[in-house]
Design a protein around this motif. Structure first.
Motif, PDB file in Angstrom:
ATOM      1  N   ARG A 277       0.837  -1.216   0.000  1.00  0.00           N
ATOM      2  CA  ARG A 277       0.000   0.000   0.000  1.00  0.00           C
ATOM      3  C   ARG A 277       0.862   1.253   0.000  1.00  0.00           C
ATOM      4  O   ARG A 277       0.507   2.272  -0.580  1.00  0.00           O
ATOM      5  CB  ARG A 277      -0.897   0.025   1.243  1.00  0.00           C
ATOM      6  N   LEU A 278       1.978   1.175   0.691  1.00  0.00           N
ATOM      7  CA  LEU A 278       2.884   2.338   0.753  1.00  0.00           C
ATOM      8  C   LEU A 278       3.669   2.511  -0.550  1.00  0.00           C
ATOM      9  O   LEU A 278       4.335   3.523  -0.736  1.00  0.00           O
ATOM     10  CB  LEU A 278       3.864   2.166   1.917  1.00  0.00           C
ATOM     11  N   ASN A 279       3.603   1.487  -1.407  1.00  0.00           N
ATOM     12  CA  ASN A 279       4.377   1.491  -2.659  1.00  0.00           C
ATOM     13  C   ASN A 279       5.863   1.722  -2.383  1.00  0.00           C
ATOM     14  O   ASN A 279       6.544   2.446  -3.100  1.00  0.00           O
ATOM     15  CB  ASN A 279       3.845   2.577  -3.611  1.00  0.00           C
ATOM     16  N   ASP A 280       6.341   1.099  -1.289  1.00  0.00           N
ATOM     17  CA  ASP A 280       7.743   1.264  -0.893  1.00  0.00           C
ATOM     18  C   ASP A 280       8.470  -0.048  -1.181  1.00  0.00           C
ATOM     19  O   ASP A 280       8.340  -1.025  -0.450  1.00  0.00           O
ATOM     20  CB  ASP A 280       7.803   1.593   0.610  1.00  0.00           C
ATOM     21  N   LYS A 281       9.240  -0.041  -2.259  1.00  0.00           N
ATOM     22  CA  LYS A 281       9.868  -1.284  -2.713  1.00  0.00           C
ATOM     23  C   LYS A 281      10.846  -1.841  -1.673  1.00  0.00           C
ATOM     24  O   LYS A 281      10.933  -3.056  -1.459  1.00  0.00           O
ATOM     25  CB  LYS A 281      10.594  -1.013  -4.030  1.00  0.00           C
ATOM     26  N   ASP A 282      11.572  -0.947  -1.003  1.00  0.00           N
ATOM     27  CA  ASP A 282      12.536  -1.403   0.014  1.00  0.00           C
ATOM     28  C   ASP A 282      11.823  -2.103   1.164  1.00  0.00           C
ATOM     29  O   ASP A 282      12.303  -3.100   1.703  1.00  0.00           O
ATOM     30  CB  ASP A 282      13.339  -0.206   0.569  1.00  0.00           C
TER      31      ASP A 282
END
Length: 904
Positions: free
Chosen positions: A277-282
């Motif tokens: 949901r955060l679209n945070d790949k890391d």
């Protein structure tokens, strides 16, 4: 008015004569004396009758208050203790104020003065403790007495005053904190006090109060330290459910804190959903690497693949099952397994869908003529209906010349050949073999269709061989003399690698965006493909290239081309879900003096805030719709697009937020009544976008009315929106409405073509596919799916220039949103396993005490099952443990070690 000396008269009703009024009898007291008007009866004051017990309590409290006010200091401590004891031990109903507080309230002001006169010391601290509780009855907006006295009397045992006191104190802390924030005053004492309330609330099932107070004091991150095994899940659930109601950056902080909570308690699947949901790949990579449990890793891989995120695998895993889960390569097998279990594998023909025998006999012949246009519509319907099942009766036949492709002409051949990709969807190995033979034919249109089909087959599925890159990225195709082969190859790359952020594609497509010698259609399609590939990543190279094209003087004429809107859309998609990050681009666009810069700004902004439900953005867009543009304005086209994008943008921002949807649908009614033609034709599309694959009666009834509108553009878009609304649901009422429309529009080829497309969408995948971009219990918005839907709608704003002319292949952008709407259960070896599940309407259980039921009106079915919009499934018994946080899509089950057969 009567003069003073005249006697008052009134009219005698019987005879109409004036008669004298008799004077009223004067009031007399009990002794018979007359009472004057201005004298009041000397009655005892009305008071509440107190019971003997209450009277005794009141007297005791009055006496104790007097003792506190006396000069004898030795009486203070016992008197205070006695009052506190009365307050703590009092019992009253939930709705009534406790009696001791009621009887002490009249003394409050006197007690305040007494408190001020006491010398500092232990007694005064104890007095402040009592005054803080009394302060609850005396507080208002400006006076925070409860808090004021609590700060003067620090205590570790606040909970002994009860829940209502704690909540009141929390409320005052929040209000005072805001006041101090506004006045730039320090608030450390408030934050310290708030943290002493947290353990009490958590212990007493008041997780919502904890989250609210810490959120108010801007220290939500600290909640992690206070949680334990019993409270973390309820707190995290409440926090995640609050996110749609928060503004940026609070929504981000809440999600990151929830991620921390889940990670700390080794709940990896809900943690990875939040990272997505955060679209945070890391963060996604971190969650994926956090566990060594192979089965949980596989489950996370399915969730990551559903969102089309690409992450790194350790070298030893690159060929194993994990890689298969991450690349969706088994999706076609699971989908066919579903078809077999539901007994829908047999191919359907367009005639099965049209049911022309049910149309009125007068028009039946007209709607079924064998024209190239009608055959093209049938190719689309056939592709949508048999999508993913790998067999049909029109395209996948033995002899080349029997293929349906030859029954269409010109661009129709392109779309018909491309439909192969949809029939073989997700099946890269089998599909490319079937498509291959069309790549060797002489006709450029068919070759182009085969290129597009290759892109469609690979959409959402990745393999090490990278066939799409090898075929479509080949210079022979990207630099072919045929514009159609080039356009189809570029569009195919956009679909095949949507959401993958694949860097190698920059070298192939960026030069096409910036090349001024090329046709605008090619540059715009390259920009759109890059927008799909790097959706939501704010990729700077791409955005700079598109902005540069807008600034290029050689392009000024070209930028008036109808295809420019797709270049603008490509730029907007880069900032999908980026919220405030889009502001830089908006400022840049303001500086560009061109009719397309304003519409591009609106597109970029609505993409950035898509699915957030941001009310202020919706208001801004409604303002744009209210503006009136003069006819003489040469930038009219840009202004028309601006308003059309604003209408669709309203839906894009509001989708996924139930309350917002209700409000927005009401606004659409107003826009249809008062809006101009360019706004009216966009409204049906926006209504379709607000609930794709979720046919709500109130929406499709309205669309059904619009489908008979005098303005043909409105009617055509309303018909498409009906198809989008029911996509993949087989809704019987919608099917009937569309059949009636086929008869009604039998002599209008454009409208009839759109009716056929809508019928194809309605029966998509024989009712097993959804195009709704929200998944995983409607928590996650798939950027790729939303981007695909938005592209189709942008092309339909001027349907007669694109879809109804020769660019009908743009409808294939729907592929990006297509996903099976199944629940399929696998064992840890990834083999399908059949279990019983209850499927029912999802119920919101956030903040409810105990273990409430999460579904209502359920039916028991055995997997695999179809899930409609808003439905949720749960396992019937505890024989298996689900490794996914929600039962949806592909779910891995683990045998429960504590389960025994005789438990049934």
């Amino acid at each position: 008015m009567a003069k003073e000396d005249e006697k008052p008269t009134s009219v005698d009703k019987g005879k109409g004569k004036a008669v004298e009024e008799k004077p009223k009898e004067p009031k007399r007291d009990k002794d018979g004396k007359i009472i004057k008007e201005d004298e009041k009866l000397d009655l005892p004051p009305v008071s509440e009758e107190l019971s003997e017990e209450d009277q005794q309590l009141k007297s005791e409290l009055d006496m104790l208050v007097e003792r506190i006010q006396e000069s004898d200091t030795s009486l203070y401590k016992p008197a205070l203790e006695a009052i506190k004891n009365f307050i703590k031990t009092s019992t009253s109903s939930m709705t009534a104020v406790p009696k001791p507080l009621k009887f002490l309230r009249p003394h409050y002001e006197q007690l305040e003065k007494t408190y001020e006169s006491w010398p500092e010391g232990e007694d005064k601290v104890s007095f402040a403790d009592m005054m803080s509780v009394l302060g609850m009855t005396y507080s208002d907006e400006d006076r925070h007495d409860c808090l004021k006295y609590r700060l003067l009397s620090p205590s570790k045992d606040l909970g002994s005053w009860g829940h209502e006191y704690m909540r009141h104190l929390a409320l005052e802390i929040g209000q005072e904190f805001q006041n101090r924030l506004n006045d730039d005053k320090p608030a450390d004492d408030l934050t310290d006090l708030a943290l002493t309330l947290v353990p009490f609330f958590l212990k007493h099932n008041a997780e919502a109060d904890v989250v609210d107070i810490l959120s108010e004091l801007e220290m939500i991150e600290q909640i992690v330290e206070y949680l334990d095994e019993n409270t973390f899940s309820r707190v995290a659930l409440y926090m995640v459910s609050m996110v749609p109601l928060l503004t940026y950056p609070d929504n981000d902080r809440f999600l990151r804190t929830a991620y921390k909570i889940y990670s700390q308690y080794k709940q990896y699947t809900p943690a990875v959903v939040i990272a997505i949901r955060l679209n945070d790949k890391d963060l996604i990579q971190e969650a994926f690497d956090a566990t060594e449990d192979k089965s949980i890793k596989k489950q996370m891989a399915f969730l990551i693949a559903r969102q089309r995120v690409v992450i790194d695998l350790p070298e030893d895993e690159e060929d194993g099952e994990l890689a298969e889960c991450l690349s969706n390569t088994r999706l076609a097998d699971y989908f066919k397994h579903l078809g077999k279990e539901l007994n829908v594998l047999d191919p359907k023909t367009p005639d099965d869908i049209y049911k022309t025998h049910l149309e009125s006999s007068r028009t039946a012949g007209l709607t079924n003529t064998d024209s190239a246009r009608h055959n093209l519509a049938s190719a689309f319907v056939n592709a949508f209906v048999n999508a993913g099942f790998g067999q049909d009766k029109m395209m996948l036949v033995d002899e080349d010349k029997n293929s349906w492709v030859w029954r269409t002409k010109d661009e129709g051949m392109l779309s018909t050949a491309a439909s192969l990709g949809l029939l073989m969807q997700w099946d890269t190995e089998g599909g490319l073999d079937k498509i291959d033979r069309y790549t060797y034919l002489e006709e450029d249109q068919i070759k182009a269709g085969a290129m597009l089909a290759s892109g469609i087959v690979n959409s959402g599925v990745r393999s090490d061989a990278d066939p799409a890159m090898a075929l479509l990225g080949d210079t022979d195709n990207l630099e072919n003399k045929s514009v159609q082969i080039r356009v189809a190859s570029i569009m195919g790359l956009g679909l095949a690698y949507a959401g993958s952020n694949k860097e190698e594609l920059l070298d192939l497509l960026l030069p096409i965006v910036g090349d001024t010698s090329l046709d605008m259609q090619l540059s715009a399609m390259a920009a759109l493909a890059l927008g799909m590939i790097f959706v939501g990543s704010a990729q700077s190279d791409v955005s700079e290239a598109i902005i540069q094209t807008f600034l290029d003087e050689d392009r000024t004429k070209q930028l008036k081309d109808k295809w420019t809107r797709f270049m603008a859309l490509g730029l907007a998609l880069l900032f999908f879900g980026q919220q405030e990050e889009v502001d830089v681009i908006l400022e840049t666009l303001k500086a560009i003096d061109h009719p397309m810069s304003k519409p591009t700004s609106v597109l970029a902004e609505v993409c950035a805030w898509a699915g957030t439900g941001a009310v202020l953005k919706i208001q801004q867009l409604l303002h744009i719709c209210n503006e009136h543009f003069e006819e003489e304005n040469e930038d009219k086209k840009g202004d028309e697009l601006l308003q059309a994008y604003a209408v669709i943008g309203i839906s894009l921002v509001a989708m996924g937020e139930e309350v917002g949807q209700e409000m927005v649908l009401r606004n659409f009614g107003h826009l249809m009544h008062y809006g101009e033609a360019n706004i009216r034709k966009a409204v049906p599309l926006a209504m379709g976008l607000i609930s794709p694959s979720n046919p709500q009666m109130k929406v499709y009834d309205t669309l059904s009315r619009y489908s008979h509108d005098n303005d043909n553009d409105v009617a055509i878009n309303a018909i498409f929106a009906m198809g989008l609304l029911g996509a993949g649901t087989n809704n019987a009422r919608l099917a009937q409405l569309l059949r009636q429309l086929a008869s009604y529009y039998s002599r209008d080829p454009n409208a009839l073509f759109m009716v056929r497309i809508a019928q194809g969408l309605l029966h998509m995948g024989k009712g097993t596919v959804s195009v709704n971009p929200f998944h995983t219990d409607r928590q996650v918005l798939s950027r790729v799916a939303a981007a695909g839907l938005l592209t189709v709608l942008v092309s339909l704003i001027d349907a007669k220039q694109f879809v109804l002319a020769d660019s009908h292949y743009l409808l294939y952008f729907m592929v990006a949103a297509m996903q099976p709407r199944f629940l399929i259960t696998l064992d840890e070896e990834l083999k399908p396993v059949t279990v019983n599940v209850r499927v029912g309407q999802a119920v919101d259980v956030v903040g409810q005490a105990g273990r409430p039921k999460t579904i209502t009106g359920w039916q028991t079915q055995s997997t695999p099952v179809l899930l409609a919009y808003g439905e949720r499934a749960e396992l019937e018994d505890e024989q298996y443990i689900s490794l996914a946080s929600t039962l949806e899509g592909i779910v891995i089950l683990r045998k429960n070690p504590e389960w025994e057969e005789d438990q049934k």
